[in-house]
Enzyme design. Sequence first.
Site, PDB file in Angstrom:
ATOM      1  N   ASP A  26       1.117  -1.020   0.196  1.00 34.86           N
ATOM      2  CA  ASP A  26      -0.240  -0.100   0.154  1.00 34.86           C
ATOM      3  C   ASP A  26       0.814   1.309   0.297  1.00 34.86           C
ATOM      4  O   ASP A  26       1.792   1.016   0.355  1.00 34.86           O
ATOM      5  CB  ASP A  26      -0.402  -0.330   1.696  1.00 34.86           C
ATOM      6  CG  ASP A  26      -1.607   1.103   1.214  1.00 34.86           C
ATOM      7  OD1 ASP A  26      -2.553   1.452   0.308  1.00 34.86           O
ATOM      8  OD2 ASP A  26      -1.849   1.800   2.838  1.00 34.86           O
ATOM      9  N   ASP A  28       0.394   4.984   0.736  1.00 39.51           N
ATOM     10  CA  ASP A  28      -0.397   6.202   1.704  1.00 39.51           C
ATOM     11  C   ASP A  28      -0.134   5.603   3.442  1.00 39.51           C
ATOM     12  O   ASP A  28      -1.022   4.663   3.402  1.00 39.51           O
ATOM     13  CB  ASP A  28      -1.526   7.119   1.406  1.00 39.51           C
ATOM     14  CG  ASP A  28      -1.770   7.783   0.316  1.00 39.51           C
ATOM     15  OD1 ASP A  28      -1.374   8.899   0.334  1.00 39.51           O
ATOM     16  OD2 ASP A  28      -2.305   7.349  -0.318  1.00 39.51           O
TER      17      ASP A  28
HETATM   18 MG   LIG Z   1      -2.381   3.077   3.782  1.00 37.16          MG
END
Ligand SMILES: [Mg+2]
Length: 342
Positions: A26, A28
């Site tokens: 992932d 962010d």
């Molecule tokens: Mg995230």
Amino acid sequence: MSQGVRTRPEGSGQALSEAYDTALLDLDGVVYAGGSAIAHAVDSLAAARAGGMHLAYVTNNALRPPDAVAAHLTELGIPAQASDVVTSAQAVARLIADQVPQGARVLVIGGEGLRVALRERGLEPVESADDDPVAVVQGFGGPELPWGRFAEACYAIARGVPWFASNTDLTIPSARGIAPGNGAAVEVVRIATGAEPQVAGKPLPPMHRETILRTGARRPLVVGDRLDTDIEGAFNGGVDSLLVLTGVTDGARLLAAPPQHRPTYVDADLRGLLTGQPKITREGEGFRCGGWTATAGAERVELTGDGESLDGLRALCAAAWTAGGESACELDGGKALARLGL
Ligand SMILES: [Mg+2]
């Protein structure tokens, strides 16, 4: 308790970067936050890659096309190609292409990432409900998306055109705080139309399918900061996961995680890719990890011992998840977490 409910984080004698062939990372809260790299991300990813691990970046954010995301990563010191990036725009474009004729027109409410992904699937992005679209797709459009775009979506949906959403994350982290995400924008259209979108992004299967198709991963490890997208997506796909604490999840949320939100491993940040993971052992009524032992009491989970705070958190996970079983643990972990500084 049925077999297969996770009740503690797993140990690993091998570094995770050796035990798994591909990290599905992932972005962010894991690799970057507010445009800057997260501490230890650049060095840890370089070392994992040098050791032979394939790195892929999997984001629910549909705003930017993969080449823009790859350029951003490269600028931060994490060399990446567009083909290393998988977005929910790609996943939703495939979902739409499976249901409409080749070359069909799709009304876009969102950013360039969606338009690029639709064209890649042979679909034609259009801007107005009057362009005779056969589908409506909604993805994060950034802060400048005009309100009138939602009206276009509503006009088309009211005519019976099927509605798709890249993802339904309600919020998006920004440098200045928490901002409304695509899920909040989807709610605007849902409230106005009463319709239900088909959704592609994490934790749903279309995103996992897109990721496996694009990366060719055989033994993937999902790496994320969010329990209800990254970790639940891994759970739904039957894939192991590493939760890092550099994003939105804190100790209290982790202890209260229901089974589908319990990661395989827990670590502070991406340095966790480069190490093994300690084994948690049963000790009487408690669970021991490193120097810590955690037990579940009537009202709270308790901690004795000392050592690395992460080991304390892992021991607490075992006590809380075992007590919770197939549900979320309701015991208070506040005092024990405070002792760990978490
Ligand atoms: Mg995230």
